[in-house]
Design a protein around this motif. Structure first.
Motif, mmCIF file in Angstrom:
data_model
loop_
_atom_site.group_PDB
_atom_site.id
_atom_site.type_symbol
_atom_site.label_atom_id
_atom_site.label_comp_id
_atom_site.label_asym_id
_atom_site.label_seq_id
_atom_site.Cartn_x
_atom_site.Cartn_y
_atom_site.Cartn_z
ATOM 1 N N PHE A 134 0.785 -1.080 -0.022
ATOM 2 C CA PHE A 134 0.235 0.038 -0.097
ATOM 3 C C PHE A 134 0.794 1.361 -0.008
ATOM 4 N N ALA A 135 0.449 2.403 -0.654
ATOM 5 C CA ALA A 135 1.240 3.533 -0.629
ATOM 6 C C ALA A 135 0.183 4.731 -0.222
ATOM 7 N N THR A 136 0.740 5.671 0.599
ATOM 8 C CA THR A 136 -0.452 6.637 0.925
ATOM 9 C C THR A 136 0.672 8.099 0.913
ATOM 10 N N ILE A 137 0.199 8.983 0.189
ATOM 11 C CA ILE A 137 0.897 10.166 0.166
ATOM 12 C C ILE A 137 0.104 11.403 0.691
ATOM 13 N N MET A 138 0.757 11.845 1.615
ATOM 14 C CA MET A 138 0.037 13.024 2.582
ATOM 15 C C MET A 138 0.451 14.251 1.860
ATOM 16 N N LEU A 154 -5.905 12.914 0.273
ATOM 17 C CA LEU A 154 -5.300 11.604 0.451
ATOM 18 C C LEU A 154 -5.197 10.760 -0.740
ATOM 19 N N ARG A 155 -4.075 10.438 -1.083
ATOM 20 C CA ARG A 155 -3.857 9.709 -2.185
ATOM 21 C C ARG A 155 -3.223 8.324 -1.887
ATOM 22 N N VAL A 156 -3.893 7.254 -2.430
ATOM 23 C CA VAL A 156 -3.625 6.015 -1.909
ATOM 24 C C VAL A 156 -3.512 5.109 -3.173
ATOM 25 N N ILE A 157 -2.518 4.320 -2.965
ATOM 26 C CA ILE A 157 -2.690 3.084 -4.001
ATOM 27 C C ILE A 157 -2.799 1.930 -3.448
ATOM 28 N N ARG A 190 -7.698 8.377 8.955
ATOM 29 C CA ARG A 190 -8.138 7.805 7.685
ATOM 30 C C ARG A 190 -7.179 6.600 7.486
ATOM 31 N N ILE A 191 -5.976 6.537 7.644
ATOM 32 C CA ILE A 191 -5.440 5.255 7.494
ATOM 33 C C ILE A 191 -5.800 4.232 8.350
ATOM 34 N N ARG A 218 0.267 7.804 17.339
ATOM 35 C CA ARG A 218 -0.460 7.145 18.492
ATOM 36 C C ARG A 218 -1.548 6.442 17.672
ATOM 37 N N LEU A 219 -2.161 7.160 16.914
ATOM 38 C CA LEU A 219 -3.274 6.442 15.883
ATOM 39 C C LEU A 219 -2.870 5.108 15.204
ATOM 40 N N LEU A 220 -1.686 5.530 14.572
ATOM 41 C CA LEU A 220 -1.110 4.476 13.517
ATOM 42 C C LEU A 220 -0.392 3.501 14.375
#
Lengths: 315, 700
Positions: A134-138, A154-157, A190-191, A218-220
């Motif tokens: 997965f890849a996410t660009i913030m 949020l850009r996600v692949i 979101r992640i 903390r969320l992650l």
């Protein structure tokens, strides 16, 4: 520290990952402290017992168990209900989170380019080893000519797997150029909410966030990822090379600070930078997050072949 | 402390200080730089500010330092200067006495002149100085000074100037002289340099327009006159200071300095026996105790010693001059001795004071004296007369070495031979204009020029005669009755002067022409009662002695320093040189060339050294001259012989005609100090401090 002059954005995988590096990293695989160690190509035994072909154990049936898993042969023989337990086959997911805030578009060499390369290298390793990538660009903005991705910012692949998808990953990484703030906390939430699997998460950022990185991390960390944070700083941020009476403007929020560079101020800056990094490190250590602070002039090979292996991200 | 240019500094301060403050309020122009994050920088700056003490002060310390530096520079521009309060006048005249007594050495081995020069330099140092800028900007003009050195004559060494270097070099160039001092000459010279006062007169001319013109008025005051002297000034009583002038007297010398010196020296040959020489030496002492000294007399290489005891000076109790209120030191004591010699030949005699008692003698100039003794002179006299047995018989008894009576007709040929004195008794054998060179006593014969007769007076009597001339000073002529007295008018320009006058005009005349001197009795003595008066033989003898002595007048007469050597040498003399003595009386090596006037007159001087001056030339010798290799030499002795200069006790106050000037207390003079260089240095130091602070501090 300052915006990189004459930045040339990478266009394709060749500019992110050269063949020499491919040769060196192709034998590497991702590792996770939270996963069984084992040498199985393409799949991993999970600690969790579940649905798979590989038998693990039996256990007595309890009310509410899925009757599909009852071992009818045992029942025939013993007249007692047992459930067949299998080792669940899980593929390891690698989630790469890339900070594309404007502050990463600084430094010599450029921090964002460095992070793109690291992301590409890790993603390549993951794909080659049939991990789910997965890849996410913030933050950031799409480059001209690129199709606007699904839901900005949020850009996600998602769900890339296999060597064939390396070009998809590369195209994705090249499609965004840094701009604006990162809004790390929103992205992290979101992640965390769109949980797509357990595995290794690598966060690439400079962690210079005015709103703070603590809540986001903390969320992650709470979602069961084996979390690696790679703090990328430019050499100019570690040893500032600016002189004179200056009005410093923040590239992200246009905040200004008027300074007169002097020896005591530089000394104080260094102290604060190291304290900041130290605070990040302590924060990460408390939450079993592995932190790696690198400068953007670190060779990718050294980072991948040496640092990552020492920290247990790769093996 | 005075400020030379406060107005200029005020203007500059009014311009620059507000400008600086204004500049300070303008924000620093900062270079904008885009950076990745201001997060860490803001923290760093905040931390640094929180840590720095005296935040408020630090923010303004640069302004404070810059203001300080600017103020220091503005103050430097105002040119503060510390001045001597004692010297307020704008003009100063420094009169430095360089006379003989100023050569007296003090206990520390320095002469009074050296100390006076130091005082003068201190006065110069204390003068207010000028500034960089033009006079228009300066509020105070620099003080000016003039340097005059004086002995008998005065000399301006530096005219009014504020250039201290020039004044200092002028003061340092003063050399001691052996001449006595004359304050009058110096004061006259100083006052001649007083500025002329100009008055602008506004008036209405004929056409009714107002006009103005400049009138030169009397001279203004010359300023402060500093007299640096020991107060041994003979003519101080004649000096009149200007009303506007301030006189300051800076005495030099120590009252305890002792001096013994030759105050009088005179040599005379006996009238009846020229071979007999008597020399009178008087020694003066201001020592408080009696001194036994030796007078050494050196003739050629032979030295004779005459002991002499000089008594102590009169008690120190000072007599007071009631009229002036000036206290005068007791006069010095004197002792004298008479030395008798038989010495027909001429000689150069040197006298020296020596002995143990001379050890603490302060002034060396008057310890030596010289006497030039001419050879004994044997007078030859010729009487030209048509017949006067009374006179010729009487003259024959006077014992001249040679005495001849000539008839008028013979006289023209015989007088080619040199006679010392020729007496023309009522007859003139020569054509009027062609009296040959020589010395003449003319009885009843008038000088051929400068006298015109306008008839005769039947009866006449002497009214007045010169009390100074050696011929007439001892005469008593009231009783003489004259019959047929010619009425004469005398032309002083032709060299004729009146020695005695009658009620009908001049009676006895002296006539001087080149190489000719005559004393003329205007009337016929035989037509008067004079031959029966005792004054007649006294006159004849005195006139012959005076005329015959005249040749040696230059030799026997002593010169004094400050005087001018004025003598006649033979007209045909060439290559005339004079060799002056040096400071110690020894002849100098270098001879100075002199050019005699057509009548053989030579002038040299003023003489500034005591000693023997040797004049030499090529050509004929006069009477008393001595051969010197291929030349002829004549010696002149120049001696101090001045009781006032030899008495070196410094005068505590200076009594001049108008005032008594008390000695200025030996105040410590404040040397003029200019403060502006220090202020500039301070400004520089403050700027450096400011630079350092600027580099140290962080400023938002």
């Amino acid at each position: 520290m300052q915006r990189t002059a004459n930045i040339r954005r990478p266009e394709s995988i060749d500019e992110l990952l050269d063949s020499r590096l491919i040769a060196k990293v192709s034998h590497l695989d991702l590792a996770s402290r939270k996963i069984f160690a084992g040498k199985l190509r393409g799949e991993r035994r999970s600690k969790k017992r579940g649905e798979s072909v590989e038998f693990a154990d039996h256990r007595p049936y309890a009310l509410g168990d899925d009757i599909r898993h009852i071992d009818w042969n045992i029942y025939a023989r013993l007249d007692r209900l047992f459930l067949k337990l299998f080792l669940e086959e899980e593929d390891l997911s690698l989630h790469i989170v890339l900070d594309a805030s404007a502050s990463t578009d600084c430094g010599e060499p450029n921090k964002y380019l460095f992070m793109q390369r690291v992301a590409m290298t890790l993603g390549y390793i993951g794909l080659v080893n049939y991990n789910r990538v997965f890849a996410t660009i913030m933050g950031g903005s799409p480059r001209e000519g690129e199709a606007p991705p699904d839901e900005p910012p949020l850009r996600v692949i998602r769900n890339l797997r296999g060597r064939r998808r390396t070009h998809d990953l590369a195209r994705f990484l090249c499609s965004i150029e840094p701009a604006g703030p990162s809004d790390f906390r929103t992205h992290a939430r979101r992640i965390a909410l769109s949980r797509t699997g357990r595995g290794v998460m690598v966060v690439l950022s400079d962690f210079l966030m005015k709103e703070g990185y603590e809540d986001a991390l903390r969320l992650l960390a709470g979602r069961g990822y084996d979390l690696f944070c790679i703090q990328v700083l430019s050499p100019q941020e570690v040893e500032p090379d600016i002189r004179g009476d200056l009005r410093l403007t923040d590239i992200e929020d246009a905040d200004t600070a008027e300074v007169t560079i002097s020896a005591p101020l530089l000394k104080r800056y260094r102290q604060i930078l190291s304290a900041y990094t130290e605070h990040l490190r302590t924060f990460c250590a408390r939450r079993e997050i592995t932190l790696l602070s690198v400068q953007s002039n670190t060779p990718i090979e050294t980072l991948v072949l040496d640092y990552f292996r020492k920290r247990g991200l790769l093996r | 402390m005075t400020w030379l240019t406060p107005a200029l500094a005020g203007v500059v301060a009014a311009l620059t200080i507000p400008a600086l403050i204004l500049l300070y309020f303008l924000k620093l122009r900062r270079r904008p730089v885009e950076i990745s994050s201001t997060l860490l920088w803001k923290k760093a700056v905040q931390d640094l500010q929180a840590n720095a003490p005296f935040q408020r002060l630090r923010r303004n310390i640069l302004l404070l330092l810059q203001l300080l530096a600017l103020i220091a520079m503005v103050l430097a521009l105002a040119q503060p200067q510390r001045n001597d309060l004692a010297t307020v006048d704008d003009r100063h005249v420094i009169l430095i006495d360089r006379s003989a007594s100023m050569s007296a050495k003090g206990a520390d081995g320095r002469t009074r002149l050296e100390r006076a020069k130091e005082d003068a330099l201190a006065i110069v140092d204390a003068m207010r100085e000028g500034d960089f800028f033009s006079r228009n900007l300066a509020d105070q003009r620099p003080q000016e000074a003039m340097v005059i050195a004086f002995d008998t004559t005065a000399e301006v060494l530096s005219t009014f100037t504020s250039d201290k270097a020039r004044l200092r070099s002028a003061i340092r160039s003063i050399r001691p002289s052996h001449a006595p001092a004359s304050l009058d000459a110096a004061m006259k010279l100083a006052r001649a340099h007083a500025p002329v006062r100009r008055i602008t007169d506004t008036f209405v001319d004929e056409s009714g327009n107002p006009r103005s013109r400049q009138i030169e008025s009397l001279r203004a005051g010359v300023g402060t006159i500093h007299i640096l002297s020991d107060g041994r000034l003979a003519d101080a009583q004649r000096v009149l200071a200007g009303v506007e002038d301030t006189l300051r007297y800076h005495p030099a010398g120590d009252p305890n300095e002792v001096n013994l010196g030759i105050a009088t020296l005179r040599g005379e040959r006996a009238y009846d026996d020229p071979d007999r020489l008597s020399i009178f030496v008087a020694v003066e002492s201001n020592a408080p105790n009696p001194r036994s000294i030796d007078i050494e007399m050196q003739i050629a290489d032979a030295v004779r010693v005459y002991p002499l005891t000089v008594p102590a000076r009169a008690n120190d109790a000072q007599s007071t001059d009631a009229s002036q209120g000036a206290s005068v030191p007791a006069p010095p004591s004197t002792a004298s001795t008479l030395i008798e010699l038989t010495m027909p030949e001429g000689a150069l005699v040197e006298f020296r004071l020596s002995g143990e008692a001379m050890r603490d003698d302060s002034l060396a100039i008057d310890n030596r004296a010289w006497l030039v003794i001419p050879p004994a002179r044997h007078t030859s006299v010729a009487l030209v007369t048509a017949g006067n047995p009374f006179l010729s018989d009487w003259l024959a008894t006077l014992g001249f070495d040679r005495f001849e009576v000539l008839a008028p007709d013979d006289a023209r040929t015989v007088l080619d031979e040199p006679f010392d004195v020729v007496i023309l008794d009522r007859t003139n054998p020569f054509d009027d204009a062609q009296i040959p060179p020589g010395r003449y006593l003319m009885l009843g014969v008038l000088p051929p020029e400068g006298v015109s007769s306008t008839g005769t007076a039947p009866n006449a009597q002497f009214l007045d005669w010169s009390r100074e001339h050696p011929v007439t000073r001892d005469l008593t002529l009231e009783a003489v009755q004259i019959v047929d007295m010619p009425r004469l008018t005398v032309d002083a320009d032709a060299g004729v002067r009146t020695l005695a006058s009658t009620n009908a005009g001049p009676g006895i005349l002296e006539w001087t022409a080149p190489e000719l001197r005559a004393i003329s009795v205007a009337f016929d003595p035989l037509s008067s009662t004079w031959p029966f008066d005792v004054s007649f033989p006294v006159f004849i003898a005195g006139a012959i002695a005076d005329l015959s002595d005249d040749d040696e007048a230059g030799a026997l007469a002593q010169l004094h320093p400050g005087q001018i050597l004025d003598d006649r040498i033979p007209r045909t003399a060439g290559d005339v040189q004079i060799i002056a003595p040096d400071d110690r009386g020894a002849p100098t090596r270098a001879a100075q060339r002199l050019t005699p006037a057509p009548d053989g007159r030579i002038v040299f001087g003023p003489l500034d050294r005591v000693g023997v001056y040797k004049l030499r030339w090529k050509g004929p010798a006069g009477a008393g001259d001595v051969p010197d290799a291929d030349r002829v030499a004549r010696y002149y002795a120049c001696n101090l012989l001045d009781p006032l200069e030899s008495d070196i006790t410094p005068a505590p106050e200076l009594a001049i005609a108008s005032d008594v000037v008390r000695a200025s207390a030996r105040e410590r003079r404040q040397v003029v100090r200019r403060y502006w260089p220090w202020l500039v240095l301070a400004a520089l130091a403050i700027l450096m401090l400011e630079w350092w602070v600027y580099n140290r501090k962080v400023h938002i």
